[in-house]
Design a protein around this motif. Structure first.
Motif, PDB file in Angstrom:
ATOM      1  N   ASP A   1      61.344  -2.682  12.062  1.00 60.76           N
ATOM      2  CA  ASP A   1      62.357  -3.002  10.997  1.00 60.76           C
ATOM      3  C   ASP A   1      63.731  -1.576  11.751  1.00 60.76           C
ATOM      4  O   ASP A   1      63.309  -0.562  11.124  1.00 60.76           O
ATOM      5  CB  ASP A   1      62.594  -2.565   9.708  1.00 60.76           C
ATOM      6  N   ALA A   2      64.442  -1.893  12.502  1.00 60.50           N
ATOM      7  CA  ALA A   2      65.450  -1.140  13.521  1.00 60.50           C
ATOM      8  C   ALA A   2      64.737  -0.065  13.741  1.00 60.50           C
ATOM      9  O   ALA A   2      65.323   1.110  14.931  1.00 60.50           O
ATOM     10  CB  ALA A   2      66.762  -0.465  12.388  1.00 60.50           C
ATOM     11  N   THR A   3      63.411   1.010  13.967  1.00 59.25           N
ATOM     12  CA  THR A   3      63.744   1.678  14.961  1.00 59.25           C
ATOM     13  C   THR A   3      61.830   1.639  15.661  1.00 59.25           C
ATOM     14  O   THR A   3      60.786   0.834  15.346  1.00 59.25           O
ATOM     15  CB  THR A   3      62.381   2.132  13.452  1.00 59.25           C
ATOM     16  N   THR A   4      62.175   2.179  16.723  1.00 55.16           N
ATOM     17  CA  THR A   4      61.274   2.044  17.797  1.00 55.16           C
ATOM     18  C   THR A   4      60.260   2.689  17.762  1.00 55.16           C
ATOM     19  O   THR A   4      60.520   4.501  17.740  1.00 55.16           O
ATOM     20  CB  THR A   4      61.977   2.063  19.206  1.00 55.16           C
ATOM     21  N   VAL A   5      58.876   2.892  17.962  1.00 56.76           N
ATOM     22  CA  VAL A   5      57.910   4.098  18.360  1.00 56.76           C
ATOM     23  C   VAL A   5      57.158   4.032  19.088  1.00 56.76           C
ATOM     24  O   VAL A   5      56.938   2.692  19.482  1.00 56.76           O
ATOM     25  CB  VAL A   5      56.767   4.077  16.506  1.00 56.76           C
ATOM     26  N   LYS A   6      56.847   5.637  20.549  1.00 50.19           N
ATOM     27  CA  LYS A   6      56.131   4.898  21.033  1.00 50.19           C
ATOM     28  C   LYS A   6      55.073   5.280  20.737  1.00 50.19           C
ATOM     29  O   LYS A   6      54.799   6.498  20.992  1.00 50.19           O
ATOM     30  CB  LYS A   6      56.604   5.842  22.514  1.00 50.19           C
ATOM     31  N   LEU A   7      54.119   4.868  20.929  1.00 53.25           N
ATOM     32  CA  LEU A   7      52.917   4.597  20.724  1.00 53.25           C
ATOM     33  C   LEU A   7      51.992   5.064  22.648  1.00 53.25           C
ATOM     34  O   LEU A   7      52.051   4.311  23.531  1.00 53.25           O
ATOM     35  CB  LEU A   7      51.958   4.065  20.800  1.00 53.25           C
ATOM     36  N   GLU A   8      51.281   6.838  22.402  1.00 47.96           N
ATOM     37  CA  GLU A   8      50.621   6.764  24.080  1.00 47.96           C
ATOM     38  C   GLU A   8      49.457   6.614  23.333  1.00 47.96           C
ATOM     39  O   GLU A   8      48.459   7.499  22.769  1.00 47.96           O
ATOM     40  CB  GLU A   8      51.726   8.535  24.047  1.00 47.96           C
ATOM     41  N   ILE A   9      48.740   6.188  24.090  1.00 48.35           N
ATOM     42  CA  ILE A   9      47.255   5.571  23.295  1.00 48.35           C
ATOM     43  C   ILE A   9      46.087   6.501  25.105  1.00 48.35           C
ATOM     44  O   ILE A   9      46.570   6.402  25.992  1.00 48.35           O
ATOM     45  CB  ILE A   9      46.704   4.487  23.064  1.00 48.35           C
ATOM     46  N   TRP A  10      45.814   7.560  24.252  1.00 51.28           N
ATOM     47  CA  TRP A  10      45.082   8.346  25.003  1.00 51.28           C
ATOM     48  C   TRP A  10      42.802   7.465  24.642  1.00 51.28           C
ATOM     49  O   TRP A  10      42.551   7.451  23.831  1.00 51.28           O
ATOM     50  CB  TRP A  10      45.022   9.581  24.464  1.00 51.28           C
ATOM     51  N   ASP A  11      42.762   7.175  26.019  1.00 51.87           N
ATOM     52  CA  ASP A  11      41.439   6.733  25.766  1.00 51.87           C
ATOM     53  C   ASP A  11      40.331   8.047  26.158  1.00 51.87           C
ATOM     54  O   ASP A  11      40.751   8.630  26.939  1.00 51.87           O
ATOM     55  CB  ASP A  11      41.395   5.788  26.330  1.00 51.87           C
ATOM     56  N   THR A  12      39.125   7.889  25.460  1.00 52.41           N
ATOM     57  CA  THR A  12      38.634   9.537  26.305  1.00 52.41           C
ATOM     58  C   THR A  12      36.897   8.790  26.762  1.00 52.41           C
ATOM     59  O   THR A  12      36.902   8.166  25.712  1.00 52.41           O
ATOM     60  CB  THR A  12      38.234  10.638  24.220  1.00 52.41           C
ATOM     61  N   ALA A  13      36.754   9.880  26.899  1.00 51.26           N
ATOM     62  CA  ALA A  13      34.915   9.488  27.970  1.00 51.26           C
ATOM     63  C   ALA A  13      34.117   9.701  26.466  1.00 51.26           C
ATOM     64  O   ALA A  13      34.227  10.680  25.264  1.00 51.26           O
ATOM     65  CB  ALA A  13      35.138  10.458  28.891  1.00 51.26           C
TER      66      ALA A  13
END
Lengths: 500, 229
Positions: B76-88
């Motif tokens: 709702d009216a906000t954009t969130v940027k997710l940075e997804i870090w995969d790990t070993a």
């Protein structure tokens, strides 16, 4: 076809990449084609020599000065004063031999009799300035000039804020110049604060759009870090250099680690894959030659992208972090990138924090840190080896890499083939040597046994037939007296006298 | 050939940027959050992220790597940027993994519901995270993956729920394979992150500390919520 020609090109590149001294590690144009270790040696030698010369000059000047002083002032007391300062001088010399030449100035500045030293300090400064204009620093200043020009050009697009940014940067550099004696952590903090301040100002006061702020921040970083690089990269006040050498030594000791041991999902038999692996190694080595933290990060990212390509080509499916980290570790082990710790520290200290904690560059940088941390801790268990094997490989007693001639792939480098052949020969010689040694040992043992045996035999015989020397029989003179059958004998003939 | 690939990367990179710019309301409140995926190897960390990103980006799959994802979520009216870090996730890399979650805003503790030991491992991860972060500094979600294999289930829902409850973390079960509750998981995550951020923002306004992010006086108030029906 095109692939093949490209491949050949890379091979040429690779040989050019190697250290000029021929130690087998990768060289770097920034170090005139030497690898980090050889360059350090060469550079240290040159620097030591320079420092030595400076000291000799300083010493001579000091002596002249002292003599002049002594002849005019106290002909008697000067001798002791001179010897006192010289003992101090020697002490400093040994302490700070590896330090910068500037310490010479410091020492004289702190000297007790300042008046007569002023001329001397001036002379020394001249010497330093002459030294500072060595070819290396001149090259640097050309690059710095270019970056400054680019920066000014870039700032013109920002109009008013641009001027302000320029002013801020100048002020910052000025301040950093005065902070040079502070610890590297303080300098780093100050730089980070500067980034934060400028970004905030751009955002809040000058209402610059976020994308433009980011661009400006990149340019600012480039500008200031190009200028600060030589003072804040691997500074002498830290342990960075020591750590670099430790990591380098560690990686050298781990030369025997194969991709199978690390479970690397990359098959270097495939030509395309081995090409990409070479590119990845080149990228990670190139990192050291960059001066701006962000450029260094770009090298890491490029290396990582190549790694992903290699994994995808091998496995035919997108790679996950489970595949990526081992491969990165393998690449680092293979490449042995120069001054790894210094670079990591430098990036951590002076990169724009928004780049480092988030974003793709930050992700790959973190992975590199993990890889280095892993290499430092690496043990038998992490390679699925037994402790004995690991120790044997580490001490160089055995090498798991040895290949049989029939397993050689056709496109294997001639040098590598020769190397394997030589290795083979060496191991054969080693075997023969060992046999000779063992035979010699056996002979020695036999000889000892033989002498022992003879001695023993003699001893036995001696024991069996002891030499008894009986005491001389006292009754020997009266040998006849004991004759038991004396009475059976006819009476001794009595002399008869014949009258004649 | 190499050049072609680089070009391809660059174009996808641009696409992402343009997406970010075009997203409605991005100028209003645009936050970037770092999310780390933690868990044993082959519990489906990568698949989970892959499934989530893939669905929204049908044709612009990550051309090369599959361990770093950028995804924008519009709430709702906000954009969130997710940075997804995969790990070993391999055991041997455990000792160096603390480097990954430095500065993370959220962590997904992924385990495989058909493997008990992966659940145990998730517990270990949680205790590591607790060492590193204060309680209301990071959003943690326990994720039981591979729900499509529920017949071979070794970790019961109750067990996991109980664990999540005692540790004040969120809990859900997903299936990356059959795309069950994957999007919901990330949307919930975005919501939680935003809420946490707003809380922090409020704190920053009320107290005049600019740099400090955590108010020690604040009582740890974390709402319990569960994505599971």
């Amino acid at each position: 076809m095109s692939l093949k020609s490209e491949r050949r090109g890379i091979h040429v590149d690779q040989s050019e990449l190697l250290c000029k001294k021929g130690c087998g590690y990768y060289g770097n144009p920034g170090w005139q084609g030497f690898c980090s270790k050889c360059w350090r040696e060469e550079y240290q030698k040159a620097r030591q020599k320079q420092i030595q010369e400076d000291w000799e000059l300083a010493e001579r000047l000091q002596r002249e000065e002292e003599e002049a002083y002594a002849s005019t002032q106290h002909p008697q007391g000067a001798q002791s004063a001179q010897s006192l300062t010289f003992s101090k001088f020697e002490e400093k010399k040994t302490n700070e031999k590896s330090r910068k030449v500037t310490t010479v100035k410091k020492f004289f500045g702190a000297s007790s009799r300042a008046g007569s030293k002023k001329v001397l300090a001036g002379k020394l400064r001249e010497v330093q300035e002459a030294k500072a204009a060595s070819p290396i620093s001149r090259q640097v200043s050309i690059e710095t000039d270019r970056v400054s020009k680019d920066f000014c050009e870039f700032l013109k697009t920002y109009h008013k804020p641009g001027q302000e940014i320029y002013k801020q940067c100048k002020l910052f550099l000025e301040a950093m110049h005065h902070k040079r004696d502070l610890s590297i952590e303080e300098q780093s903090e100050y730089t980070q604060d500067f980034y934060q301040n400028v970004a905030d100002k751009l955002h809040a006061r000058w209402k610059v759009s976020p994308e433009k702020v980011e661009m400006a921040m990149d340019q600012i970083e480039k500008y200031i870090m190009t200028r600060l690089y030589k003072y804040v990269f691997c500074p002498e006040t830290t342990e960075d250099e020591k750590k670099d050498l430790a990591v380098q030594k560690r990686i050298r000791a781990l030369h025997w680690v194969t991709s199978q041991m690390l479970c690397v999902p990359v098959d270097e038999e495939i030509p395309e894959v081995s090409d990409v692996v070479v590119k990845a190694i080149t990228d990670i080595i190139e990192m050291d030659s960059k001066r701006v933290p962000r450029d260094k990060l770009a090298c890491i990212t490029s290396c990582s992208k190549h790694i992903f390509t290699a994994i995808r080509t091998t496995k035919n499916e997108p790679a996950s972090a489970d595949d990526f980290l081992p491969t990165l570790i393998y690449i680092v082990l293979k490449g042995n990138p120069p001054r790894l710790q210094s670079n990591i520290q430098y990036i951590t200290r002076f990169c724009n924090p928004s780049r480092l904690m988030t974003g793709e560059d930050g992700y790959y940088f973190t992975n590199l840190c993990c890889a280095v941390a892993f290499i430092e801790k690496l043990d038998a268990q992490s390679l699925n080896l037994s402790e004995e094997d690991f120790d044997r490989y580490m001490s160089g007693q055995a090498s798991p890499k040895k290949q049989e001639p029939e397993n050689w792939s056709a496109d294997m480098c001639v040098g590598v083939r020769q190397m394997y052949r030589n290795l083979d020969l060496l191991s054969q010689l080693n075997e023969r040597q060992e046999r000779i040694v063992s035979e010699a040992k056996k002979l020695e043992r036999d000889l000892i046994d033989w002498t022992d045996g003879v001695a023993k035999e003699v001893q036995e015989i001696v024991e069996k037939y002891p030499l008894e020397i009986k005491p001389p029989n006292p009754a020997l003179a009266a040998i006849d007296s004991e004759n038991v059958e004396n009475d059976k004998l006819p009476p001794p003939l009595q002399p008869q006298v014949y009258a004649g | 050939m190499g050049n072609g690939q680089e070009m391809a990367q660059r174009t996808t990179g641009n696409k992402e940027v343009s997406f970010l710019q075009d997203a409605p309301g991005s100028k209003e409140f645009s936050c970037v959050f770092k999310v780390v995926l933690l868990g044993s190897s082959s519990v489906g960390k990568t698949s989970l992220a892959y499934r989530y990103v893939k669905k929204d980006f049908q044709d612009s799959l990550p051309t090369v790597g599959c361990s770093f994802f950028n995804q924008c979520v519009t709430l709702d009216a906000t954009t969130v940027k997710l940075e997804i870090w995969d790990t070993a996730g391999q055991e041997k890399y455990h000792s160096v993994c603390h480097l990954y979650y430095r500065g993370a805003n959220a962590a997904l503790l992924v385990y495989d519901i058909t493997r008990k030991e992966s659940f145990e491992k998730a517990k270990v991860w949680l205790s590591e995270l607790e060492k590193e972060f204060l309680q209301n500094e990071i959003v943690i979600i326990l994720v039981g993956n591979k729900l499509d294999l529920s017949e071979e289930r070794e970790v019961t829902i109750e067990e996991a729920k109980e664990f999540a409850k005692t540790n004040c973390i969120l809990y859900t079960e997903t299936s990356a394979k059959s795309d069950y509750q994957v999007t919901e998981l990330f949307v919930t995550l975005a919501h939680e992150l935003l809420e946490l951020e707003q809380q922090k923002e409020k704190l920053r306004h009320t107290t005049h500390w600019k740099k400090s992010r955590v108010d020690l006086q604040e009582t740890a108030s974390r709402r319990m919520k569960c994505c599971q029906k």
